[in-house]
Enzyme design. Structure first.
Site, mmCIF file in Angstrom:
data_model
loop_
_atom_site.group_PDB
_atom_site.id
_atom_site.type_symbol
_atom_site.label_atom_id
_atom_site.label_comp_id
_atom_site.label_asym_id
_atom_site.label_seq_id
_atom_site.Cartn_x
_atom_site.Cartn_y
_atom_site.Cartn_z
ATOM 1 N N ARG A 93 27.233 3.350 -39.483
ATOM 2 C CA ARG A 93 28.893 3.872 -39.565
ATOM 3 C C ARG A 93 29.360 4.454 -38.452
ATOM 4 O O ARG A 93 28.212 5.296 -37.969
ATOM 5 C CB ARG A 93 29.151 4.487 -40.641
ATOM 6 C CG ARG A 93 29.244 3.213 -41.838
ATOM 7 C CD ARG A 93 29.023 5.237 -43.491
ATOM 8 N NE ARG A 93 30.215 5.659 -43.176
ATOM 9 C CZ ARG A 93 29.986 6.503 -44.633
ATOM 10 N NH1 ARG A 93 30.040 6.039 -45.574
ATOM 11 N NH2 ARG A 93 31.411 7.626 -44.460
ATOM 12 N N ARG A 101 34.753 15.904 -39.892
ATOM 13 C CA ARG A 101 35.137 15.870 -41.092
ATOM 14 C C ARG A 101 35.493 17.069 -41.998
ATOM 15 O O ARG A 101 35.275 16.730 -43.350
ATOM 16 C CB ARG A 101 34.758 14.256 -41.558
ATOM 17 C CG ARG A 101 33.893 13.233 -40.878
ATOM 18 C CD ARG A 101 32.582 12.405 -40.714
ATOM 19 N NE ARG A 101 32.497 11.748 -42.257
ATOM 20 C CZ ARG A 101 32.245 11.108 -42.903
ATOM 21 N NH1 ARG A 101 30.808 10.758 -42.057
ATOM 22 N NH2 ARG A 101 31.887 10.736 -43.892
ATOM 23 N N ARG A 158 21.808 9.521 -42.927
ATOM 24 C CA ARG A 158 22.522 8.191 -43.145
ATOM 25 C C ARG A 158 22.749 7.373 -42.208
ATOM 26 O O ARG A 158 22.861 6.358 -41.703
ATOM 27 C CB ARG A 158 23.399 8.129 -43.687
ATOM 28 C CG ARG A 158 24.110 7.033 -44.479
ATOM 29 C CD ARG A 158 25.362 7.592 -45.808
ATOM 30 N NE ARG A 158 26.662 7.680 -44.575
ATOM 31 C CZ ARG A 158 27.689 8.370 -45.276
ATOM 32 N NH1 ARG A 158 27.466 8.493 -46.700
ATOM 33 N NH2 ARG A 158 28.642 8.904 -44.484
ATOM 34 N N LYS A 163 28.701 11.273 -53.102
ATOM 35 C CA LYS A 163 29.772 10.559 -53.914
ATOM 36 C C LYS A 163 29.832 9.257 -54.669
ATOM 37 O O LYS A 163 29.414 8.794 -55.349
ATOM 38 C CB LYS A 163 30.940 10.680 -53.560
ATOM 39 C CG LYS A 163 32.078 11.954 -53.487
ATOM 40 C CD LYS A 163 33.355 11.994 -53.060
ATOM 41 C CE LYS A 163 33.218 11.604 -51.848
ATOM 42 N NZ LYS A 163 32.748 12.452 -50.266
ATOM 43 N N ARG A 171 41.800 12.353 -51.786
ATOM 44 C CA ARG A 171 41.654 13.577 -50.554
ATOM 45 C C ARG A 171 42.919 14.279 -49.913
ATOM 46 O O ARG A 171 42.296 15.558 -49.236
ATOM 47 C CB ARG A 171 41.575 12.488 -49.437
ATOM 48 C CG ARG A 171 39.022 12.211 -49.144
ATOM 49 C CD ARG A 171 39.079 11.913 -48.237
ATOM 50 N NE ARG A 171 37.892 11.337 -47.781
ATOM 51 C CZ ARG A 171 36.565 10.848 -48.161
ATOM 52 N NH1 ARG A 171 37.298 10.017 -48.885
ATOM 53 N NH2 ARG A 171 35.402 10.670 -47.866
HETATM 54 P P1 B4P Z 1 27.111 9.596 -50.046
HETATM 55 O O1 B4P Z 1 26.974 9.245 -51.803
HETATM 56 O O2 B4P Z 1 27.180 8.128 -48.960
HETATM 57 O O3 B4P Z 1 27.980 10.205 -49.582
HETATM 58 P P2 B4P Z 1 30.070 10.537 -50.061
HETATM 59 O O4 B4P Z 1 29.928 11.376 -50.435
HETATM 60 O O5 B4P Z 1 30.138 8.871 -50.624
HETATM 61 O O6 B4P Z 1 30.253 9.959 -48.500
HETATM 62 P P3 B4P Z 1 31.361 9.844 -47.486
HETATM 63 O O7 B4P Z 1 32.224 11.072 -47.939
HETATM 64 O O8 B4P Z 1 30.696 9.944 -46.170
HETATM 65 O O9 B4P Z 1 32.207 8.900 -48.572
HETATM 66 P P4 B4P Z 1 33.369 7.974 -47.621
HETATM 67 O O10 B4P Z 1 32.578 6.809 -47.361
HETATM 68 O O11 B4P Z 1 34.000 8.412 -48.876
HETATM 69 O O12 B4P Z 1 25.316 10.507 -49.472
HETATM 70 C C1 B4P Z 1 25.280 10.732 -47.800
HETATM 71 C C2 B4P Z 1 23.759 10.214 -47.878
HETATM 72 O O13 B4P Z 1 23.259 11.506 -48.358
HETATM 73 C C3 B4P Z 1 23.570 9.031 -48.414
HETATM 74 O O14 B4P Z 1 22.876 8.810 -46.578
HETATM 75 C C4 B4P Z 1 22.455 8.871 -49.055
HETATM 76 O O15 B4P Z 1 21.754 7.934 -49.985
HETATM 77 C C5 B4P Z 1 22.071 10.709 -49.555
HETATM 78 N N1 B4P Z 1 21.851 10.858 -50.895
HETATM 79 C C6 B4P Z 1 22.821 11.407 -51.956
HETATM 80 N N2 B4P Z 1 21.954 11.419 -52.404
HETATM 81 C C7 B4P Z 1 21.120 12.938 -52.267
HETATM 82 C C8 B4P Z 1 20.047 13.487 -52.721
HETATM 83 N N3 B4P Z 1 20.043 13.286 -53.709
HETATM 84 N N4 B4P Z 1 19.534 13.904 -51.580
HETATM 85 C C9 B4P Z 1 18.561 13.883 -50.837
HETATM 86 N N5 B4P Z 1 19.620 12.384 -50.125
HETATM 87 C C10 B4P Z 1 21.202 12.541 -50.654
HETATM 88 O O16 B4P Z 1 34.145 8.027 -46.378
HETATM 89 C C11 B4P Z 1 34.049 7.838 -45.478
HETATM 90 C C12 B4P Z 1 35.815 7.683 -44.479
HETATM 91 O O17 B4P Z 1 36.732 6.853 -44.735
HETATM 92 C C13 B4P Z 1 36.504 9.411 -43.963
HETATM 93 O O18 B4P Z 1 36.068 10.278 -43.456
HETATM 94 C C14 B4P Z 1 38.028 8.854 -44.147
HETATM 95 O O19 B4P Z 1 37.805 8.037 -42.555
HETATM 96 C C15 B4P Z 1 38.166 7.570 -45.191
HETATM 97 N N6 B4P Z 1 38.559 7.502 -45.849
HETATM 98 C C16 B4P Z 1 37.592 6.986 -47.167
HETATM 99 N N7 B4P Z 1 38.801 7.862 -48.180
HETATM 100 C C17 B4P Z 1 40.511 8.200 -47.999
HETATM 101 C C18 B4P Z 1 40.919 8.593 -48.529
HETATM 102 N N8 B4P Z 1 40.923 8.812 -49.855
HETATM 103 N N9 B4P Z 1 41.995 9.192 -47.136
HETATM 104 C C19 B4P Z 1 42.292 8.672 -46.313
HETATM 105 N N10 B4P Z 1 41.128 8.674 -45.810
HETATM 106 C C20 B4P Z 1 39.272 7.924 -46.220
#
Ligand code: B4P
Length: 191
Positions: free
Chosen positions: A134, A146, A128, A14, A89
């Site tokens: 993190r 998670r 990552r 995302k 979420r």
């Molecule tokens: P990312 O792009 O970093 O993944 P994400 O889906 O954004 O991550 P996430 O859900 O963990 O994070 P969030 O900050 O929202 O990609 C992951 C990895 O894959 C990276 O290393 C990237 O380089 C790699 N990658 C991407 N695309 C690729 C591809 N095509 N091929 C290969 N590799 C690839 O949440 C973090 C925490 O914050 C949550 O657990 C929660 O505790 C809290 N939080 C956030 N929002 C909240 C909410 N609304 N309510 C309550 N808690 C919340």
């Protein structure tokens, strides 16, 4: 105003795809994960509260993230649209977002759901962890938690928006560019 939710499990890309989408379309990017990490870095009371929960793989309370999103939306009245990344979420967050947008005569136009298999998700998060520093990436037990929270609390959000017929599944596997092209094609065709 065109408002988009980028939806998917932890590690589905995302954050990665949001960076590309905001460049292409000029959305205002609202990532609750990024907002929370900023609070933690600055050591604010909210950041201190979030830190322990995030480190355990749990969600931060709904009222906290809903308040953050309301402030961020109200701080940007003139943008062409918002890209919500990692929010909502929970069903309570989705209902609060719908109500907030309705106050502004707006709504969520589309939910793009990045589909990635479990094995690939774990591989990406382990990758990552090597560079992100993190708290929630390093420990396999936290990653398991998670995924469990995602299944129980977050997945129902997709069903909530599916009732309105605005969810589109996107294959989230393959190269970053290929996935971006699929998202752009979906945005183009859904308008
Ligand atoms: P990312 O792009 O970093 O993944 P994400 O889906 O954004 O991550 P996430 O859900 O963990 O994070 P969030 O900050 O929202 O990609 C992951 C990895 O894959 C990276 O290393 C990237 O380089 C790699 N990658 C991407 N695309 C690729 C591809 N095509 N091929 C290969 N590799 C690839 O949440 C973090 C925490 O914050 C949550 O657990 C929660 O505790 C809290 N939080 C956030 N929002 C909240 C909410 N609304 N309510 C309550 N808690 C919340």
């Amino acid at each position: 105003m065109y408002n988009l939710i980028l939806f998917g499990p932890p590690g589905s890309g995302k954050g990665t795809q949001s960076e590309l989408l905001i460049k292409q379309y000029g959305f205002k990017h609202l990532s609750t994960g990024d907002l929370l990490r900023k609070e933690m870095k600055e050591g604010t009371p909210l950041g201190m509260q979030a830190k322990g929960l995030i480190a355990e793989g749990k969600l931060v309370p709904d009222e906290v993230v809903i308040g953050m999103i309301r402030s961020a939306v109200e701080a940007h009245p003139d943008v062409p649209g918002f890209l919500f990344d990692g929010f909502p979420r929970t069903i309570a967050q989705a209902e609060a977002l719908d109500a907030l947008l309705a106050e502004k005569d707006a709504a969520i136009n589309n939910v793009l759901f990045l589909k990635v298999n479990q094995e690939e998700l774990i591989k990406r998060l382990i990758g990552r962890a090597e560079t992100s520093g993190r708290l929630d990436d390093a420990d396999p037990e936290v990653q398991r938690k998670r995924q469990e929270v995602y299944t129980n609390e977050t997945l129902p959000v997709a069903a909530h928006y599916a009732k309105a017929g605005i969810v589109k599944d996107i294959d989230g596997e393959g190269s970053i560019d290929d996935i971006f092209n699929r998202l752009a094609a979906a945005i183009g065709s859904l308008g």
